[in-house]
Design a protein around this motif. Structure first.
Motif, PDB file in Angstrom:
ATOM      1  N   TRP A 191      -1.223   6.431 -17.049  1.00  0.00           N
ATOM      2  CA  TRP A 191      -2.254   7.580 -16.910  1.00  0.00           C
ATOM      3  C   TRP A 191      -3.543   7.584 -16.015  1.00  0.00           C
ATOM      4  CZ3 TRP A 191      -0.993  11.648 -19.310  1.00  0.00           C
ATOM      5  CH2 TRP A 191      -0.281  11.666 -20.354  1.00  0.00           C
ATOM      6  N   MET A 192      -3.965   6.481 -15.697  1.00  0.00           N
ATOM      7  CA  MET A 192      -4.946   6.268 -14.534  1.00  0.00           C
ATOM      8  C   MET A 192      -4.390   6.728 -13.257  1.00  0.00           C
ATOM      9  SD  MET A 192      -7.779   5.880 -16.075  1.00  0.00           S
ATOM     10  CE  MET A 192      -8.608   5.516 -14.492  1.00  0.00           C
ATOM     11  N   LEU A 193      -3.163   6.274 -13.049  1.00  0.00           N
ATOM     12  CA  LEU A 193      -2.645   6.406 -11.681  1.00  0.00           C
ATOM     13  C   LEU A 193      -2.391   8.068 -11.608  1.00  0.00           C
ATOM     14  CD1 LEU A 193      -0.345   3.557 -11.177  1.00  0.00           C
ATOM     15  CD2 LEU A 193      -2.247   4.006  -9.918  1.00  0.00           C
ATOM     16  N   LEU A 194      -1.767   8.589 -12.702  1.00  0.00           N
ATOM     17  CA  LEU A 194      -1.508  10.026 -12.759  1.00  0.00           C
ATOM     18  C   LEU A 194      -3.022  10.654 -12.198  1.00  0.00           C
ATOM     19  CD1 LEU A 194       0.056  12.563 -13.007  1.00  0.00           C
ATOM     20  CD2 LEU A 194      -0.492  12.229 -15.395  1.00  0.00           C
ATOM     21  N   ALA A 195      -4.034  10.375 -12.917  1.00  0.00           N
ATOM     22  CA  ALA A 195      -5.619  10.983 -12.726  1.00  0.00           C
ATOM     23  C   ALA A 195      -5.759  10.737 -11.141  1.00  0.00           C
ATOM     24  CB  ALA A 195      -6.371  10.363 -13.653  1.00  0.00           C
ATOM     25  N   LEU A 196      -5.605   9.615 -10.640  1.00  0.00           N
ATOM     26  CA  LEU A 196      -5.939   9.041  -9.238  1.00  0.00           C
ATOM     27  C   LEU A 196      -5.077  10.087  -8.172  1.00  0.00           C
ATOM     28  CD1 LEU A 196      -7.758   6.601  -8.194  1.00  0.00           C
ATOM     29  CD2 LEU A 196      -5.401   5.688  -7.624  1.00  0.00           C
ATOM     30  N   ALA A 197      -3.935  10.452  -8.847  1.00  0.00           N
ATOM     31  CA  ALA A 197      -3.174  11.316  -7.744  1.00  0.00           C
ATOM     32  C   ALA A 197      -3.573  12.770  -7.828  1.00  0.00           C
ATOM     33  CB  ALA A 197      -1.663  11.441  -8.324  1.00  0.00           C
ATOM     34  N   ALA A 198      -4.135  13.187  -8.871  1.00  0.00           N
ATOM     35  CA  ALA A 198      -4.603  14.643  -9.030  1.00  0.00           C
ATOM     36  C   ALA A 198      -6.033  14.335  -8.197  1.00  0.00           C
ATOM     37  CB  ALA A 198      -5.098  14.761 -10.543  1.00  0.00           C
ATOM     38  N   LEU A 199      -6.817  13.537  -8.417  1.00  0.00           N
ATOM     39  CA  LEU A 199      -8.007  13.396  -7.698  1.00  0.00           C
ATOM     40  C   LEU A 199      -7.912  13.406  -6.283  1.00  0.00           C
ATOM     41  CD1 LEU A 199     -10.933  12.996  -7.713  1.00  0.00           C
ATOM     42  CD2 LEU A 199     -10.802  10.610  -7.702  1.00  0.00           C
ATOM     43  N   GLY A 200      -6.747  12.712  -5.647  1.00  0.00           N
ATOM     44  CA  GLY A 200      -6.327  12.738  -4.292  1.00  0.00           C
ATOM     45  C   GLY A 200      -6.183  14.121  -3.805  1.00  0.00           C
ATOM     46  N   ILE A 201      -5.019  14.837  -4.561  1.00  0.00           N
ATOM     47  CA  ILE A 201      -4.570  16.103  -4.263  1.00  0.00           C
ATOM     48  C   ILE A 201      -5.946  16.973  -4.108  1.00  0.00           C
ATOM     49  CG2 ILE A 201      -3.344  18.214  -4.863  1.00  0.00           C
ATOM     50  CD1 ILE A 201      -1.625  15.833  -6.243  1.00  0.00           C
ATOM     51  N   SER A 202      -6.706  16.805  -5.163  1.00  0.00           N
ATOM     52  CA  SER A 202      -7.876  17.820  -5.137  1.00  0.00           C
ATOM     53  C   SER A 202      -8.737  17.553  -3.940  1.00  0.00           C
ATOM     54  CB  SER A 202      -8.609  17.587  -6.582  1.00  0.00           C
ATOM     55  OG  SER A 202      -9.877  18.288  -6.610  1.00  0.00           O
ATOM     56  N   VAL A 218      -9.354  23.289  -8.235  1.00  0.00           N
ATOM     57  CA  VAL A 218     -10.051  23.284  -9.502  1.00  0.00           C
ATOM     58  C   VAL A 218      -8.855  22.666 -10.756  1.00  0.00           C
ATOM     59  CG1 VAL A 218     -10.977  25.021 -11.277  1.00  0.00           C
ATOM     60  CG2 VAL A 218     -11.399  25.228  -8.739  1.00  0.00           C
ATOM     61  N   SER A 219      -7.626  23.086 -10.441  1.00  0.00           N
ATOM     62  CA  SER A 219      -6.761  22.773 -11.620  1.00  0.00           C
ATOM     63  C   SER A 219      -6.536  21.370 -11.547  1.00  0.00           C
ATOM     64  CB  SER A 219      -5.443  23.501 -11.294  1.00  0.00           C
ATOM     65  OG  SER A 219      -4.924  23.123 -10.065  1.00  0.00           O
ATOM     66  N   GLN A 220      -6.572  20.750 -10.153  1.00  0.00           N
ATOM     67  CA  GLN A 220      -6.566  19.050 -10.415  1.00  0.00           C
ATOM     68  C   GLN A 220      -7.329  18.371 -10.665  1.00  0.00           C
ATOM     69  OE1 GLN A 220      -3.120  17.929  -9.738  1.00  0.00           O
ATOM     70  NE2 GLN A 220      -2.871  20.142  -9.962  1.00  0.00           N
ATOM     71  N   ALA A 221      -8.779  18.867 -10.233  1.00  0.00           N
ATOM     72  CA  ALA A 221     -10.142  18.244 -10.368  1.00  0.00           C
ATOM     73  C   ALA A 221     -10.609  18.466 -11.838  1.00  0.00           C
ATOM     74  CB  ALA A 221     -11.272  18.708  -9.425  1.00  0.00           C
ATOM     75  N   VAL A 222     -10.339  19.623 -12.379  1.00  0.00           N
ATOM     76  CA  VAL A 222     -10.965  20.028 -13.797  1.00  0.00           C
ATOM     77  C   VAL A 222     -10.028  19.603 -14.890  1.00  0.00           C
ATOM     78  CG1 VAL A 222     -12.315  21.556 -15.030  1.00  0.00           C
ATOM     79  CG2 VAL A 222     -12.809  21.635 -12.517  1.00  0.00           C
ATOM     80  N   VAL A 223      -8.738  20.076 -14.571  1.00  0.00           N
ATOM     81  CA  VAL A 223      -7.931  19.994 -15.808  1.00  0.00           C
ATOM     82  C   VAL A 223      -7.058  18.773 -15.501  1.00  0.00           C
ATOM     83  CG1 VAL A 223      -5.761  21.165 -16.594  1.00  0.00           C
ATOM     84  CG2 VAL A 223      -7.651  22.562 -15.770  1.00  0.00           C
ATOM     85  N   VAL A 224      -6.311  18.508 -14.618  1.00  0.00           N
ATOM     86  CA  VAL A 224      -5.491  17.177 -14.628  1.00  0.00           C
ATOM     87  C   VAL A 224      -6.253  15.881 -14.578  1.00  0.00           C
ATOM     88  CG1 VAL A 224      -3.558  16.210 -13.452  1.00  0.00           C
ATOM     89  CG2 VAL A 224      -3.593  18.495 -13.483  1.00  0.00           C
ATOM     90  N   TRP A 225      -7.204  15.707 -13.641  1.00  0.00           N
ATOM     91  CA  TRP A 225      -7.852  14.631 -13.283  1.00  0.00           C
ATOM     92  C   TRP A 225      -8.502  14.289 -14.571  1.00  0.00           C
ATOM     93  CZ3 TRP A 225      -9.582  10.048 -11.583  1.00  0.00           C
ATOM     94  CH2 TRP A 225     -11.179   9.762 -11.788  1.00  0.00           C
ATOM     95  N   GLY A 280     -16.171  10.074  -0.257  1.00  0.00           N
ATOM     96  CA  GLY A 280     -16.265   8.981  -1.112  1.00  0.00           C
ATOM     97  C   GLY A 280     -15.062   9.238  -2.409  1.00  0.00           C
ATOM     98  N   ALA A 281     -14.510  10.324  -2.765  1.00  0.00           N
ATOM     99  CA  ALA A 281     -13.316  10.401  -3.682  1.00  0.00           C
ATOM    100  C   ALA A 281     -12.132   9.900  -2.901  1.00  0.00           C
ATOM    101  CB  ALA A 281     -13.046  11.901  -3.805  1.00  0.00           C
ATOM    102  N   GLY A 282     -11.984  10.056  -1.346  1.00  0.00           N
ATOM    103  CA  GLY A 282     -10.822   9.399  -0.839  1.00  0.00           C
ATOM    104  C   GLY A 282     -10.934   7.804  -0.689  1.00  0.00           C
TER     105      GLY A 282
END
Length: 653
Positions: A24-35, A68-75, A433-435
Motif C-alpha cells: 500500500w505504501m508503494l502504491l501511495a509512493l507511485a501516486a505521489l511520483g506521478i502527481s 489532484v486525483s493522484q495527490a489528494v485521492v490516491v496518495w 522535495g517530493a521527488g
C-alpha cells in the motif's frame, strides 16, 4: 515509544503483514511520483511569461486533473489503507491482497487515460476527472480496493483498539468516517439527476469529498501523536483522555451528515452551502488544539528535541496546517487563495505521511535514522509548500483565477510577477522535495532488499553519490520529455492544424479558460440567485465581472443579488452600468426601477419602469407586475402631492 509500536511481537509482526502494508505504501509512493511530474507541468504553465510554452497550455487541464486525483485521492487513501492494515494487525489473506490489486489496477487505468486522444478534463471540486470510461473504471476499481481494505481491517481493529496506543483510535474512527463517505456517494449516485458532466461530477463529489477531509484529519492527528511521542520521548498528550476527547471531537461533526442529506435537495444551493459551513467550522478545532499543544510541548522540551530527525517535519506539518486554516478564513471568491489554503492543509498531511514513511522504513529494514538526505528532504518540501501557499495567496489577493493559467489583465501588475515568482520557487522546491522523498524511500527499500539477499556480504564504504544523483536527474528529465511529447501530440487524429506561435497558443488557451470560467460562474450565480442565496450569488457574479467587465447580463444579475440584500445604491449602479453597455437590456430597467424605489426615488423608479413597459413584449410575464407597480407609485405620488398641497394651504391660512 520505539519502533516496536508499529511492529510488536504479536500479532502485528506477522511476516505476511509487512509486505501487504509495504504494498500500500508503494502504491501511495507511485501516486505521489506521478502527481509530482504533473505538478511540474502546472508550475511551467503558470509562469508569468508573455506566452506559455508550446503544448503546455493544452496540457494544463489534464495535468491538473491527474495531479489532484493522484495527490489528494490516491496518495492519501493509499496511505490510509496502509495505516488501516498496520493498525488492524490481522494476518494477510487473499481478500486483502485482492483489495491491493484492485487499487493498483485502478491507478494504472487512470494514468493510461492520459495518453488517449480527445480526452477532456472535467475540473470538478475534490475529484476532478478525465471524461473517458477508462478513467471512470480506474476510479471505481481504486475505490473498491480501498473500501474492501477498510472493511477487512475494521473487525480486528475493533478487537485491538481497547487498551492499545491511542493512535489506533484515530485510525478506527477514520474507517467509520470513510464508510459514511462511501454511503453518501451511493446516495448521491441514486438521487442525482443532472446530466451535464461538470455539474454532475461536482454534485457526486461534493458531499463525499467534504466527508473524506475528516478521514484525513483524523489520520493526521494520529500521525502527529506518533511523531510527537518519537520526538518528545514520551506521551505527546497527557492525560490520555485529552487525546481521546480530541479524536472524538474531530469525528463528531460527521453525525451532522444525515441531517444535511435529508434537509436539503442535492442540487440546491443550500446543500452546497451547508457542507461548506459544516466543514469550515467542524474540521479544524480539534486538530488546531492538538497542534497548539504539540507546539507548546516542543517549545518546552529545549534544544535536545531537534536531535530527532522527525522534529523538523512535525513542526513544518503543524505550521502548514495552521497557515492553511488562516488562508481558508480569508477566501471570498474562487481565486488562487483556494489552492493556497488547501496546499497548506493538504501539504501538512503529506509531510506528516512522509515523516511516518521514514519511521516505517527504519522499523521494517532496521536502517539507522537520520541520514543526511532524509533530514534535508522534509525541510525542502515543507519550506517549498510554505512559499507556494504564500505566493498563491498573494496572487489570489490580486484577483488571479483558480483553475486557469495567468490572466492577461494581471501582466501589468508588478505584484503579480513577484507573487507568482514566489509561488514558482516554492512549487519547484516542493516538487524537488517530493521527488527526493520518492528517491529516499526507493533507495532504502532497494538497500534492504540487497542486504536480505546477501547477508554475509560486508557493507561497502559509502561512495560518492553525485554521479548516481546526476543519472537519476537525467532519467527524470528524459521521462518528463517523453511525457510532454506524448501529451502534446495533436489530439484531433490525422487532421492538420495551421501552425500557431507560442504566444498565440497561450493567448488562445487563456481566452478559452477565461470563457469557460465565465460560463461556469454565471450559471452557478443564476442557480444561487434563483435559490435566494444572494451573498453567494453576488460573489459568483463579482468574479464574472472581473473576467468579463463588459458583460451586461452579469451587471444585471449582480444588481438583483444586491437588491436581495437591500443594498439599493450598489444595485442602482450595476443596473445603470448594464444599460450603458446595452440600451436594450430589458431586465436592467426593471431592476433599476426597484432599486430607485428602495432609495425612495419614486419619480426615477416610475421613469425606469415606463421604459421597461415600453420595451417589453405583449406576452412578457412581468408586464402585469410592472403595470401594477407603476399604478401603485402613481397613487403614492398623487397622495404625496395632495399632502404637500394641504400642508402649504394650511401655512397660507
Amino acid at each position: 515509544m520505539n519502533a516496536t509500536l508499529w511492529l510488536p511481537a504479536h500479532p502485528h509482526n506477522r511476516p505476511a503483514v509487512r509486505p501487504l502494508s509495504a504494498g500500500w505504501m508503494l502504491l501511495a509512493l507511485a501516486a505521489l511520483g506521478i502527481s509530482t511530474l504533473c505538478a511540474l507541468l502546472l508550475v511551467l504553465a503558470r509562469l508569468p511569461w508573455s506566452g506559455t510554452p508550446v503544448g503546455l497550455g493544452a496540457l494544463f487541464g489534464r495535468a491538473l486533473v491527474l495531479h489532484v486525483s493522484q495527490a489528494v485521492v490516491v496518495w492519501f487513501l493509499a496511505c490510509a489503507a496502509a495505516l488501516w492494515t498496520l493498525a488492524s494487525g490481522a494476518a494477510a489473506s487473499p481478500a486483502r491482497w485482492a483489495a491491493l490489486a484492485l487499487a493498483v489496477a485502478g491507478l494504472a487505468a487512470m494514468v493510461l487515460t492520459l495518453f488517449l486522444p480527445e480526452v477532456q478534463p472535467v475540473l470538478a471540486n475534490y475529484v476532478p476527472v478525465l471524461n473517458h470510461p477508462l478513467f471512470f473504471a480506474g476510479l471505481v476499481l481504486f475505490a473498491a480496493g480501498i473500501a474492501l481494505c477498510g472493511a477487512l481491517a475494521l473487525p480486528p481493529l475493533l478487537r485491538a483498539v481497547r487498551g492499545a496506543a491511542l493512535w489506533r483510535l484515530g485510525v478506527l474512527l477514520s474507517i467509520g468516517v470513510a464508510g459514511v463517505a462511501l454511503l453518501a456517494l451511493l446516495v448521491t449516485l441514486v438521487q442525482v439527476e443532472v446530466q451535464e458532466a461538470a455539474a454532475r461530477f461536482e454534485l457526486l463529489a461534493w458531499g463525499p469529498g467534504h466527508i473524506l477531509q475528516f478521514v484525513h484529519m483524523l489520520l493526521l492527528m494520529s500521525v502527529w501523536t506518533v511523531l510527537g511521542e518519537q520526538v518528545l520521548g514520551g506521551p505527546a498528550m497527557a492525560p490520555r483522555r485529552t487525546l481521546q476527547g480530541l479524536l472524538l471531537l474531530a469525528a463528531m461533526p460527521v453525525l451532522g451528515v444525515p441531517f444535511i442529506y435529508t434537509r436539503y435537495a442535492l442540487e440546491s444551493a443550500e446543500f452546497r452551502h451547508a457542507f461548506t459551513l459544516w466543514m469550515a467550522w467542524g474540521i479544524w478545532p480539534a486538530a488546531a488544539l492538538l497542534a497548539l499543544r504539540l507546539l507548546l510541548q516542543i517549545g518546552r522540551a529545549g534544544r535536545g528535541v531537534w536531535q530527532s530527525p522527525l522534529a523538523a517535519p512535525l513542526l513544518l506539518s503543524i505550521l502548514l496546517f495552521l497557515l492553511g486554516c488562516v488562508l481558508g478564513a480569508l477566501i471570498r471568491s474562487d481565486t488562487t487563495l483556494v489552492p493556497a489554503h488547501y496546499h497548506g492543509t493538504v501539504g501538512a498531511v503529506t509531510l506528516a505521511y512522509m515523516a511516518l514513511g521514514y519511521h516505517l522504513l527504519h522499523a521494517h529494514t532496521g536502517q539507522a535514522q537520520g541520514l543526511a538526505l532524509q533530514r534535508v528532504q522534509p525541510l525542502v518540501y515543507g519550506c517549498g509548500l510554505l512559499l507556494l501557499a504564500l505566493g498563491l495567496a498573494w496572487s489570489g489577493w490580486l484577483g488571479a483565477p483558480r483553475k486557469s493559467t495567468h490572466l492577461q489583465t494581471l501582466l501589468d501588475n508588478p505584484g503579480y510577477f513577484v507573487a507568482m515568482g514566489l509561488a514558482r520557487l516554492g512549487g519547484l522546491l516542493a516538487i524537488g522535495g517530493a521527488g527526493l522523498f520518492v528517491f529516499n524511500i526507493a533507495r532504502g527499500l532497494w538497500r534492504a532488499r540487497a542486504a536480505t539477499r546477501a547477508p554475509a556480504r560486508q557493507p561497502r564504504p559509502r561512495g560518492d553519490i553525485r554521479l548516481r544523483a546526476l543519472g537519476l536527474t537525467l532519467a527524470l528529465v528524459g521521462a518528463l520529455g517523453v511525457l510532454l511529447t506524448l501529451l502534446s501530440a495533436d489530439s484531433r487524429g490525422t487532421q492538420v492544424a495551421a501552425p500557431q506561435t507560442s504566444t498565440e497558443s497561450a493567448q488562445d488557451h487563456a481566452r478559452q479558460m477565461r470563457l469557460a470560467e465565465v460560463d461556469r460562474r454565471f450559471s452557478s450565480g443564476v442557480v444561487l440567485l434563483s435559490g435566494r442565496n444572494f451573498e453567494l450569488a453576488a460573489s459568483e457574479f463579482q468574479r464574472v465581472l472581473q473576467l468579463a467587465p463588459r458583460m451586461p447580463e452579469a451587471h444585471v444579475n449582480m444588481g438583483f443579488a444586491l437588491l436581495g440584500t437591500q443594498r439599493y445604491a450598489g444595485a442602482k449602479d450595476f443596473f445603470t452600468a448594464a444599460i450603458d453597455l446595452h440600451t436594450g437590456q430589458l431586465n436592467a430597467y426593471y431592476g433599476l426601477a426597484l432599486a430607485l424605489e428602495g432609495l425612495h426615488d419614486l419619480p426615477g423608479a416610475r421613469g425606469a419602469m415606463r421604459s421597461y413597459i415600453h420595451l417589453a413584449r405583449a406576452d412578457d410575464p412581468y408586464l402585469t407586475r410592472a403595470n401594477a407597480a407603476l399604478w401603485e407609485w402613481d397613487g403614492e405620488m398623487k397622495l404625496a402631492q395632495q399632502t404637500r398641497g394641504s400642508a402649504q394651504g394650511g401655512k397660507l391660512r
